[in-house]
Motif scaffolding. Structure first.
Motif, short mmCIF file in Angstrom:
data_model
loop_
_atom_site.label_atom_id
_atom_site.label_comp_id
_atom_site.label_asym_id
_atom_site.label_seq_id
_atom_site.Cartn_x
_atom_site.Cartn_y
_atom_site.Cartn_z
N UNK A 1 28.99 25.78 21.77
CA UNK A 1 28.45 26.39 22.99
C UNK A 1 28.44 27.91 22.88
N UNK A 2 29.46 28.47 22.25
CA UNK A 2 29.50 29.92 22.05
C UNK A 2 28.39 30.33 21.09
N UNK A 3 28.20 29.56 20.02
CA UNK A 3 27.12 29.85 19.08
C UNK A 3 25.76 29.76 19.75
N UNK A 4 25.59 28.76 20.62
CA UNK A 4 24.32 28.60 21.33
C UNK A 4 24.06 29.80 22.24
N UNK A 5 25.11 30.30 22.90
CA UNK A 5 24.97 31.46 23.76
C UNK A 5 24.53 32.68 22.96
N UNK A 6 25.12 32.86 21.79
CA UNK A 6 24.77 34.01 20.95
C UNK A 6 23.34 33.88 20.44
N UNK A 7 22.94 32.68 20.05
CA UNK A 7 21.57 32.47 19.58
C UNK A 7 20.57 32.80 20.68
N UNK A 8 20.88 32.36 21.91
CA UNK A 8 19.97 32.62 23.03
C UNK A 8 19.97 34.08 23.44
N UNK A 9 21.14 34.74 23.38
CA UNK A 9 21.25 36.10 23.89
C UNK A 9 21.03 37.20 22.87
N UNK A 10 21.03 36.87 21.58
CA UNK A 10 20.93 37.90 20.55
C UNK A 10 19.63 38.70 20.61
N UNK A 11 18.46 38.07 20.70
CA UNK A 11 17.23 38.87 20.81
C UNK A 11 17.22 39.75 22.06
N UNK A 12 17.68 39.21 23.19
CA UNK A 12 17.73 39.99 24.42
C UNK A 12 18.71 41.15 24.29
N UNK B 1 26.44 43.29 26.86
CA UNK B 1 27.21 42.31 27.65
C UNK B 1 26.36 41.72 28.76
N UNK B 2 25.54 42.57 29.40
CA UNK B 2 24.67 42.08 30.47
C UNK B 2 23.65 41.08 29.95
N UNK B 3 23.17 41.30 28.72
CA UNK B 3 22.22 40.36 28.12
C UNK B 3 22.84 38.97 27.99
N UNK B 4 24.10 38.94 27.59
CA UNK B 4 24.78 37.64 27.47
C UNK B 4 25.10 37.05 28.84
N UNK B 5 25.31 37.91 29.84
CA UNK B 5 25.52 37.42 31.21
C UNK B 5 24.27 36.68 31.69
#
Length: 334
Positions: free
Chosen positions: A54-65, A288-292
């Motif tokens: 789940x953490x990896x999925x969050x990083x994959x989704x948030x990395x470009x942003x 941090x906001x991008x990952x939020x």
């Protein structure tokens, strides 16, 4: 004999003074970090089985942003705005995917360097256009956004291309520890290698000075126009990193891949504590906001709510953060 009572002030080097100074300067970023941690706690409780995946999925989704937010933040700090960030990401994404297809990791890394140079050139051209025309940033960058989006369609009219499997692990794998995705290391490396050295040097300080007061910066010997162009150049570099992140996370190129990131990057910048008036803030808060913003959508999905409510949350967060920031500024002025 003096009747005034002398109060012994603690030396500025004492740990307590340093801690208060750090909290005062980084209070907003710490607050954003607290929100992200709270969201992760909520996600851990609502997810069927919260794991490192789940953490990896969050990083994959948030990395470009996150890279888009970094690109936007540098420009906003200089009291500008770049509405071409998403288009630049799409253009660099399709260029990378088309050139990497069928090649190995070595060629992919060489292509990545070429793409970063392209991003910097695009950023420089944008900065020159803004400075030389005197037209407001929002209009110039919006127009150029259409140009870069059109070029992206020429390079790759439909989604396609590819990237090596090893290149994809730069965002999706965990080489050191399963709870430390490679994407976080890439983000940290970009921050440490690009922004941190620039931030602490004359050119970085000039970006903040120009964002705070251009007239005062000019009178202090800062070359205002060159500094504004530099901000767009650095922004183009981070936008290109965002395009490469899209290539790594999706393994293909898409000419429409950047549509989501332009306005969302502005949201991340505001939530991350960078003033739209320029001169204040940093890059950690927007990341941090991008990952939020990414985690909020994930939590809504686990709760069974419509993921489209994520835009409602983004708008509400922006309004709340702007109001809080305004109240803090009024309190300091008083």
């Amino acid at each position: 004999m003096s009747t005034a009572t002398e109060v012994a002030l603690p030396p500025s080097g004492e740990p307590g003074v340093k801690l208060r100074r750090f909290v005062s300067r980084q209070g907003w970023t710490l607050g954003v970090l607290a929100i992200l941690i709270a969201l992760l706690i909520v996600e851990a409780n609502v997810a069927p089985n919260f794991t490192s995946f789940d953490v990896q999925s969050l990083v994959i989704a948030g990395m470009p942003l996150a890279f888009a937010a970094m690109a936007q933040a540098v420009v906003v700090i200089s009291r500008g705005v770049d509405l071409s960030v998403g288009s630049v990401m799409a253009l660099t994404n399709v260029i990378a995917a088309r050139l990497m297809e069928g090649h190995g990791m070595g060629a992919a890394l060489a292509i990545s360097l070429l793409v970063l140079v392209i991003g910097m050139v695009i950023g420089t051209l944008t900065g020159v256009a803004v400075v030389t025309t005197g037209v407001p940033d929002i209009i110039v960058t919006l127009a150029l956004g259409f140009v870069w989006a059109g070029v992206a369609l020429i390079v790759l009219p439909t989604p396609g291309g590819g990237s090596p499997a090893d290149y994809q692990t730069l965002s999706s794998g965990s080489s050191i520890w399963e709870w430390t995705p490679n994407g976080l290391l890439v983000l940290a490396g970009a921050y440490l290698l690009i922004w941190l050295p620039l931030r602490s040097r004359r050119l970085g300080l000039a970006i903040y000075a120009v964002g705070s007061d251009r007239d005062a910066a000019y009178l202090s010997g800062v070359r205002v126009d060159r500094t504004r162009i530099l901000a767009y150049t650095v922004g183009g570099l981070f936008a290109a990193l965002g395009g490469l992140a899209l290539t790594s996370t999706t393994s293909i190129g898409s000419p429409l891949s950047g549509d989501f990131y332009t306005l969302t990057s502005v949201a991340a910048v505001v939530i991350g504590g960078v003033s739209l008036a320029g001169g204040t803030g940093g890059l950690v808060g927007p990341v941090l906001a991008a990952f939020i913003l990414s985690a909020a959508v994930t939590v809504l999905t686990f709760l069974g709510a419509d993921a489209n409510y994520g835009q409602v949350i983004q708008g509400a967060l922006i309004v709340a953060m702007v109001m809080i920031g305004g109240l803090l500024l009024r309190r300091r002025a008083a």
